[in-house]
Motif scaffolding. Structure first.
Motif, mmCIF file in Angstrom:
data_model
loop_
_atom_site.group_PDB
_atom_site.id
_atom_site.type_symbol
_atom_site.label_atom_id
_atom_site.label_comp_id
_atom_site.label_asym_id
_atom_site.label_seq_id
_atom_site.Cartn_x
_atom_site.Cartn_y
_atom_site.Cartn_z
ATOM 1 N N THR A 48 0.864 -1.204 0.000
ATOM 2 C CA THR A 48 0.000 0.000 0.000
ATOM 3 C C THR A 48 0.891 1.241 0.000
ATOM 4 O O THR A 48 1.468 1.565 -1.013
ATOM 5 C CB THR A 48 -0.977 -0.029 1.192
ATOM 6 O OG1 THR A 48 -0.237 -0.310 2.381
ATOM 7 C CG2 THR A 48 -2.034 -1.084 0.977
ATOM 8 N N GLU A 49 1.005 1.900 1.174
ATOM 9 C CA GLU A 49 1.783 3.148 1.205
ATOM 10 C C GLU A 49 3.279 2.899 1.032
ATOM 11 O O GLU A 49 3.843 2.050 1.706
ATOM 12 C CB GLU A 49 1.607 3.898 2.534
ATOM 13 C CG GLU A 49 0.264 4.516 2.746
ATOM 14 C CD GLU A 49 -0.673 3.562 3.474
ATOM 15 O OE1 GLU A 49 -0.178 2.520 3.973
ATOM 16 O OE2 GLU A 49 -1.871 3.842 3.518
ATOM 17 N N VAL A 50 3.869 3.681 0.151
ATOM 18 C CA VAL A 50 5.331 3.733 0.043
ATOM 19 C C VAL A 50 5.717 5.126 0.555
ATOM 20 O O VAL A 50 5.219 6.135 0.060
ATOM 21 C CB VAL A 50 5.782 3.539 -1.426
ATOM 22 C CG1 VAL A 50 7.287 3.706 -1.570
ATOM 23 C CG2 VAL A 50 5.346 2.167 -1.932
ATOM 24 N N GLN A 60 0.736 5.307 -3.022
ATOM 25 C CA GLN A 60 0.339 3.897 -3.053
ATOM 26 C C GLN A 60 1.241 3.164 -4.055
ATOM 27 O O GLN A 60 1.442 3.648 -5.186
ATOM 28 C CB GLN A 60 -1.124 3.772 -3.495
ATOM 29 C CG GLN A 60 -2.121 4.393 -2.517
ATOM 30 C CD GLN A 60 -2.216 3.608 -1.215
ATOM 31 O OE1 GLN A 60 -2.380 2.400 -1.212
ATOM 32 N NE2 GLN A 60 -2.096 4.314 -0.088
ATOM 33 N N GLY A 61 1.754 1.995 -3.646
ATOM 34 C CA GLY A 61 2.667 1.249 -4.518
ATOM 35 C C GLY A 61 2.120 1.038 -5.932
ATOM 36 O O GLY A 61 2.796 1.358 -6.916
ATOM 37 N N PRO A 62 0.876 0.532 -6.076
ATOM 38 C CA PRO A 62 0.353 0.304 -7.439
ATOM 39 C C PRO A 62 0.252 1.600 -8.247
ATOM 40 O O PRO A 62 0.525 1.604 -9.451
ATOM 41 C CB PRO A 62 -1.037 -0.295 -7.179
ATOM 42 C CG PRO A 62 -0.920 -0.920 -5.813
ATOM 43 C CD PRO A 62 -0.008 -0.026 -5.032
ATOM 44 N N ASP A 63 -0.100 2.720 -7.599
ATOM 45 C CA ASP A 63 -0.189 4.003 -8.316
ATOM 46 C C ASP A 63 1.187 4.439 -8.811
ATOM 47 O O ASP A 63 1.344 4.909 -9.946
ATOM 48 C CB ASP A 63 -0.742 5.114 -7.401
ATOM 49 C CG ASP A 63 -2.197 4.871 -7.033
ATOM 50 O OD1 ASP A 63 -2.825 4.025 -7.694
ATOM 51 O OD2 ASP A 63 -2.684 5.527 -6.092
ATOM 52 N N LEU A 64 2.176 4.271 -7.944
ATOM 53 C CA LEU A 64 3.541 4.658 -8.322
ATOM 54 C C LEU A 64 3.990 3.858 -9.548
ATOM 55 O O LEU A 64 4.591 4.409 -10.480
ATOM 56 C CB LEU A 64 4.490 4.410 -7.136
ATOM 57 C CG LEU A 64 5.975 4.707 -7.378
ATOM 58 C CD1 LEU A 64 6.194 6.182 -7.745
ATOM 59 C CD2 LEU A 64 6.807 4.356 -6.144
ATOM 60 N N GLY A 132 -6.175 -19.552 3.037
ATOM 61 C CA GLY A 132 -5.877 -19.052 4.383
ATOM 62 C C GLY A 132 -4.404 -18.754 4.559
ATOM 63 O O GLY A 132 -4.021 -18.010 5.450
ATOM 64 N N VAL A 133 -3.559 -19.306 3.693
ATOM 65 C CA VAL A 133 -2.121 -18.993 3.738
ATOM 66 C C VAL A 133 -1.793 -18.105 2.540
ATOM 67 O O VAL A 133 -2.160 -18.438 1.406
ATOM 68 C CB VAL A 133 -1.260 -20.281 3.706
ATOM 69 C CG1 VAL A 133 0.214 -19.936 3.562
ATOM 70 C CG2 VAL A 133 -1.479 -21.095 4.971
ATOM 71 N N SER A 134 -1.113 -16.985 2.815
ATOM 72 C CA SER A 134 -0.834 -16.015 1.752
ATOM 73 C C SER A 134 0.526 -15.369 1.988
ATOM 74 O O SER A 134 1.079 -15.439 3.088
ATOM 75 C CB SER A 134 -1.931 -14.936 1.770
ATOM 76 O OG SER A 134 -1.583 -13.841 0.968
ATOM 77 N N ALA A 135 1.056 -14.725 0.938
ATOM 78 C CA ALA A 135 2.285 -13.940 1.116
ATOM 79 C C ALA A 135 2.011 -12.498 0.694
ATOM 80 O O ALA A 135 2.943 -11.741 0.452
ATOM 81 C CB ALA A 135 3.425 -14.522 0.284
ATOM 82 N N CYS A 136 0.750 -12.117 0.625
ATOM 83 C CA CYS A 136 0.429 -10.761 0.153
ATOM 84 C C CYS A 136 -0.766 -10.199 0.913
ATOM 85 O O CYS A 136 -1.923 -10.506 0.590
ATOM 86 C CB CYS A 136 0.148 -10.781 -1.347
ATOM 87 S SG CYS A 136 -0.276 -9.160 -1.989
ATOM 88 N N ALA A 137 -0.475 -9.368 1.902
ATOM 89 C CA ALA A 137 -1.552 -8.805 2.732
ATOM 90 C C ALA A 137 -2.461 -7.882 1.930
ATOM 91 O O ALA A 137 -3.682 -7.880 2.117
ATOM 92 C CB ALA A 137 -0.941 -8.051 3.912
ATOM 93 N N THR A 138 -1.868 -7.103 1.019
ATOM 94 C CA THR A 138 -2.724 -6.180 0.257
ATOM 95 C C THR A 138 -3.671 -6.934 -0.669
ATOM 96 O O THR A 138 -4.774 -6.470 -0.944
ATOM 97 C CB THR A 138 -1.895 -5.191 -0.588
ATOM 98 O OG1 THR A 138 -0.836 -5.902 -1.173
ATOM 99 C CG2 THR A 138 -1.367 -4.055 0.224
ATOM 100 N N CYS A 139 -3.208 -8.116 -1.124
ATOM 101 C CA CYS A 139 -4.071 -8.897 -2.026
ATOM 102 C C CYS A 139 -5.192 -9.582 -1.235
ATOM 103 O O CYS A 139 -6.341 -9.636 -1.674
ATOM 104 C CB CYS A 139 -3.275 -9.976 -2.756
ATOM 105 S SG CYS A 139 -1.664 -9.480 -3.344
ATOM 106 N N LEU A 163 0.917 -4.412 10.241
ATOM 107 C CA LEU A 163 0.241 -3.111 10.440
ATOM 108 C C LEU A 163 -0.959 -2.988 9.502
ATOM 109 O O LEU A 163 -2.051 -2.597 9.912
ATOM 110 C CB LEU A 163 1.228 -1.959 10.185
ATOM 111 C CG LEU A 163 2.294 -1.770 11.271
ATOM 112 C CD1 LEU A 163 3.425 -0.883 10.759
ATOM 113 C CD2 LEU A 163 1.673 -1.150 12.530
ATOM 114 N N PHE A 164 -0.746 -3.343 8.244
ATOM 115 C CA PHE A 164 -1.827 -3.220 7.264
ATOM 116 C C PHE A 164 -3.007 -4.118 7.635
ATOM 117 O O PHE A 164 -4.169 -3.722 7.527
ATOM 118 C CB PHE A 164 -1.293 -3.584 5.872
ATOM 119 C CG PHE A 164 -2.354 -3.591 4.814
ATOM 120 C CD1 PHE A 164 -2.902 -2.399 4.361
ATOM 121 C CD2 PHE A 164 -2.819 -4.781 4.278
ATOM 122 C CE1 PHE A 164 -3.897 -2.399 3.389
ATOM 123 C CE2 PHE A 164 -3.813 -4.795 3.314
ATOM 124 C CZ PHE A 164 -4.348 -3.602 2.865
#
Ligand code: FAD
Ligand code: NAP
Length: 331
Positions: A48-50, A60-64, A132-139, A163-164
């Protein structure tokens, strides 16, 4: 039917290194082609935030990454949605085969394939991946509204993910194998002040538990690294954030690698052991692994590729006695 495209500079990867190389190579009038790969925009699209990209207090990472893509395109870089499945470096022009069937031939190649998430390698981690197992909180964080979550790791990614995830979860347990985090001080400060996060020191994940039908996580078993004692934690989501490994598959058998697979470049340079092949960003960098350092290396790679092409006589009108980057832009 397969299509063949020739370019002076083929850039493989669309993270900060790739797009920056695209901007510089375009401004050097090299008409580069950039192939984006499976993750257009690279790792920053998973956050998310960079807050440490110069010029943007917060972005935001995707916007950048969309802005970087637009910037590269505006300078003349051709950006193609394809994945390189094979790179032949044995003869020139180099030959890269795309998943689409297109064959890209190139006088020089800039490798900017970055890195991707590491996994622990547990059988139950694999079993519940995507359930239930992931490596991407934003996703995936959104799916755990009001639920308890466990995050594994102690670096910037783990702390940022924890934090996210407090935006959704009722509680986040950060499981780390030591009692010291390697994340930046500002992130540790936020973590410690967040009432929803509970760190669990000196523990490692040994098993993910859950139901079979439907496949769904119910908890984890963690082991104390000193005493060996097993503790069960109830949770609906497990986020593994234990670092990243370089995406070196295209070149690991032909280029020298070190420190767990990072491509070796010459000192203060992006040149690899094969003349005409340059490498930039997280693919080569086991130390800093930041967006801004990757972008810096993308710039270096394009300038060095331009110089090398000029030396080969592939680019006309370049004075190779000029300092690198100086006067490199054709007016
Ligand atoms: P990457 O961003 O890893 O991009 C690699 C690219 O290569 C991708 O586009 C992929 O599709 C492409 N690719 C791979 N294989 C192929 C192939 N075979 N064919 C074609 N293309 C291919 N850094 C910061 O400075 N600030 C932050 O706040 C920050 N937050 C982060 C948050 C998270 C969750 C993560 C994971 C990382 C974060 N980082 C941050 C680190 C930063 O994202 C990386 O340092 C940076 O993205 C590396 O850039 P790169 O261009 O080398 O590669
Ligand atoms: P990292 O810095 O390599 O940290 C990985 C963490 O996972 C470490 O705490 C490590 O423990 C732990 N770990 C590794 N293997 C493990 C295992 N098998 N079992 C349990 N724990 C394990 O990776 P990262 O946090 O993904 O960061 C990668 C790079 O991206 C870094 O350079 C980082 O600065 C950058 N990044 C930057 C930002 C930002 O600037 N805001 C955000 C995210 C990422 P130990 O500490 O004990 O080794």
């Amino acid at each position: 039917m397969s299509d063949t495209r020739h370019t002076k500079v083929l850039i493989i990867g669309s993270g900060p290194a790739g797009y920056t190389a695209g901007i510089y190579a375009s401004r050097a009038m090299l008409d580069p082609i950039l192939v984006q790969g499976i993750e257009p925009g690279g790792q920053l699209t998973t956050t998310t935030e960079v807050e440490n990209w110069p010029g943007d207090t917060e972005v935001q990472g995707p916007d950048l990454m969309i802005r970087m893509q637009d910037h590269a395109k505006a300078m003349g870089c051709e950006v193609i949605g394809d994945i390189i499945t094979k790179l032949d470096t044995t003869s020139r022009p180099f030959k890269a085969t795309g998943d689409s069937g297109t064959v890209y031939t190139a006088d020089a190649v800039i490798l900017a394939t970055g890195a991707r998430a590491k996994w622990l390698g547990l059988e139950t981690e694999e079993k519940f991946k995507g359930f239930g197992v992931s490596a991407c909180a934003t996703c995936d964080g959104f799916f755990y509204r009001g639920q308890e979550i466990v995050v594994i790791g102690g670096g910037n990614t783990a702390v940022e993910e924890a934090l996210f995830l407090t935006n959704f979860a009722s509680k986040v347990t950060l499981v780390h194998r030591r009692d010291e985090l390697r994340a930046e001080a500002i992130l540790i400060d936020r973590l410690m002040k967040n009432p929803k996060i509970e760190p669990l020191w000196f523990h490692e994940l040994v098993e993910v538990t859950g139901t079979e039908s439907p496949l769904s996580v119910e908890g984890v078993k963690v082991k104390h690294t000193k005493t060996g004692e097993i503790t069960e934690i109830l949770c609906k989501g497990v986020f593994v954030a234990i670092g990243h490994a370089p995406s070196n598959e295209l070149v690991k058998d032909v280029l020298e690698t070190h420190m767990g697979g990072y491509v070796v470049t010459k000192p203060d340079s992006t040149e690899t052991s094969i003349p005409g092949i340059f490498a930039a960003g997280d693919l080569t960098d086991h130390k800093y692994r930041q967006a801004v350092t990757s972008a810096g290396m993308g710039c270096m790679a394009a300038l060095e590729a331009e110089r090398w092409l000029a030396e080969q006589g592939e680019v006309e009108g370049r004075d190779v006695s000029e300092p690198l980057g100086y006067g490199a832009v054709a007016e």
